[in-house]
Write an enzyme that holds these catalytic residues in place. Structure first.
Site, PDB file in Angstrom:
ATOM      1  N   ILE A 149       0.829  -1.203   0.000  1.00 36.54           N
ATOM      2  CA  ILE A 149       0.000   0.000   0.000  1.00 36.54           C
ATOM      3  C   ILE A 149       0.865   1.255   0.000  1.00 36.54           C
ATOM      4  CG2 ILE A 149      -1.665   1.345   1.342  1.00 36.54           C
ATOM      5  CD1 ILE A 149      -2.869  -1.340   2.263  1.00 36.54           C
ATOM      6  N   ASP A 168      11.311   2.491   6.478  1.00 38.03           N
ATOM      7  CA  ASP A 168      10.869   1.106   6.598  1.00 38.03           C
ATOM      8  C   ASP A 168      12.093   0.228   6.776  1.00 38.03           C
ATOM      9  OD1 ASP A 168       9.890  -1.495   6.324  1.00 38.03           O
ATOM     10  OD2 ASP A 168       8.300  -0.866   4.951  1.00 38.03           O
ATOM     11  N   ARG A 230      -4.148   2.114  10.978  1.00 35.20           N
ATOM     12  CA  ARG A 230      -4.849   1.735  12.194  1.00 35.20           C
ATOM     13  C   ARG A 230      -4.907   2.932  13.147  1.00 35.20           C
ATOM     14  NH1 ARG A 230      -6.586  -1.607   9.531  1.00 35.20           N
ATOM     15  NH2 ARG A 230      -6.688  -3.876   9.823  1.00 35.20           N
ATOM     16  N   ASP A 254      -8.691   7.836   8.142  1.00 32.70           N
ATOM     17  CA  ASP A 254      -9.731   6.877   7.785  1.00 32.70           C
ATOM     18  C   ASP A 254      -9.992   5.916   8.942  1.00 32.70           C
ATOM     19  OD1 ASP A 254     -11.563   5.624   5.883  1.00 32.70           O
ATOM     20  OD2 ASP A 254     -10.166   3.935   5.920  1.00 32.70           O
ATOM     21  N   GLU A 259     -13.712   2.459  17.045  1.00 35.04           N
ATOM     22  CA  GLU A 259     -14.557   2.358  15.848  1.00 35.04           C
ATOM     23  C   GLU A 259     -15.712   1.395  16.091  1.00 35.04           C
ATOM     24  OE1 GLU A 259     -12.104   1.176  12.564  1.00 35.04           O
ATOM     25  OE2 GLU A 259     -10.817   2.939  12.693  1.00 35.04           O
ATOM     26  N   HIS A 278     -13.416   4.362   8.152  1.00 25.66           N
ATOM     27  CA  HIS A 278     -12.676   3.129   7.826  1.00 25.66           C
ATOM     28  C   HIS A 278     -13.191   2.569   6.493  1.00 25.66           C
ATOM     29  CE1 HIS A 278     -10.158  -0.224   9.869  1.00 25.66           C
ATOM     30  NE2 HIS A 278      -9.984  -0.245   8.561  1.00 25.66           N
TER      31      HIS A 278
END
Length: 321
Positions: A149, A168, A230, A254, A259, A278
């Protein structure tokens, strides 16, 4: 299957028929009631039902748990491994959708199209309410996490003429080179130099609350935060303060820590923030893809001995199928 949001099980049943498996959908109820109902299953397909240690202990014969999604933060991996349950996810079913949504969120907090549209529909005609609007070309789009992603999001950002930066520690050097991403090995340096910080990492003990008062304070004034990964990656109170104080220019989320939220989230009242429910993973094509790939992992487990996207690999050798 513990739970679902789609109308039937036909896609899953078609796939599972190749191993003559019977698919049973839980009748619902509390997580404990759902797990008790499925205690004799050989395999689990889980959408939202939390799989903590107490729930996992109920299963007597389960060999594999397929998390129907990317994140596995709702599964107690230690407990599953101790119980000899292989855990797999579906990491590649909505990568383009999430990347598209991430860029849509970014454009909304920079170009503010939604704000301008709403104003015009209420009878206004004032472009200045969107100011300041930054020029995107030449700005640095930071990718915290450069998996499937993250890479796709970076490609979309690059199409606007933006420079790419990434943090990363697990990504091979060649991927940074191939994708034109400037590699950072120091996280603090990384977040202090990017104009946009986009989060694409899983929720773990190490990443929980990693965007907090300290790290937000390191970001450039005028920078933006995007989270389509998340919710608990971000300390929401610290983000609220950073937005209200003008420490950063805007944020788009998002995902939230809770949630769905109970009532209107405090963050919704902050300056220049966009929140979606989400929804980044959603598309007409993504849901059938998720369903089929999850069922295929069950088939693979019982025909080949293990799922393709096995996460707790240490349990594989001890499970006899």
């Amino acid at each position: 299957m513990t739970d679902k949001t789609w109308p039937d099980l036909e896609l899953e049943k078609q796939v599972l028929s190749s191993i003559d498996a019977e698919l049973i959908l839980s009748g619902g109820g509390s997580p404990e009631e759902i797990c008790a109902e499925g205690r004799d299953c050989d395999a689990l397909m889980v959408l939202f039902t939390p799989m903590n240690r107490k729930n996992l202990e109920m299963f007597r014969n389960c060999k594999v748990l397929i998390r129907m999604g990317i994140g596995i933060n709702t599964v107690d991996m230690e407990a599953a491994t101790e119980k000899g349950i292989m855990v797999a996810n579906v990491p590649d079913y909505c990568q383009d959708e999430v990347a598209d949504h991430t860029i849509a969120l970014f454009l909304e907090i920079t170009r503010k199209v939604g704000m301008l549209d709403k104003q015009v529909k209420m009878g206004g005609w004032d472009m200045d309410i969107a100011n300041p609007v930054p020029r995107l070309q030449g700005k640095v789009f930071g990718l915290f996490g450069c998996g499937g992603i993250g890479i796709r999001t970076g490609r979309r950002a690059a199409s606007f003429g933006m420079k790419l930066a990434g943090y990363d520690p697990f990504l091979p050097e060649r991927i940074f080179c191939e994708e034109g991403i400037k590699k950072y090995t120091d996280f603090d340096e990384f977040i202090s130099e990017v104009d946009v910080l986009s989060l694409h990492v899983p929720l773990t003990n190490n990443t929980h609350g990693i965007i907090n008062k300290k790290t937000l304070g390191m970001m450039k004034p005028g920078s933006y935060l995007i989270n389509s990964s998340r919710g608990p990656l971000v300390d929401e109170d610290a983000l609220y303060d950073a937005l209200e104080n003008g420490d950063i220019a805007g944020a788009a989320l998002d995902v939230l820590c809770e949630e769905p939220p109970k009532g209107l989230p405090r963050l919704a009242k902050a300056k220049n923030i966009v929140i979606t429910p989400h929804a980044a993973w959603n598309s007409t094509e993504a849901i059938p893809e998720l369903r089929i790939k999850a069922a295929e992992e069950v088939v693979r487990t019982f025909s080949e001995g293990r799922p393709r996207n096995l996460i707790n690999r240490e349990v594989y050798a001890s499970v006899g199928l």
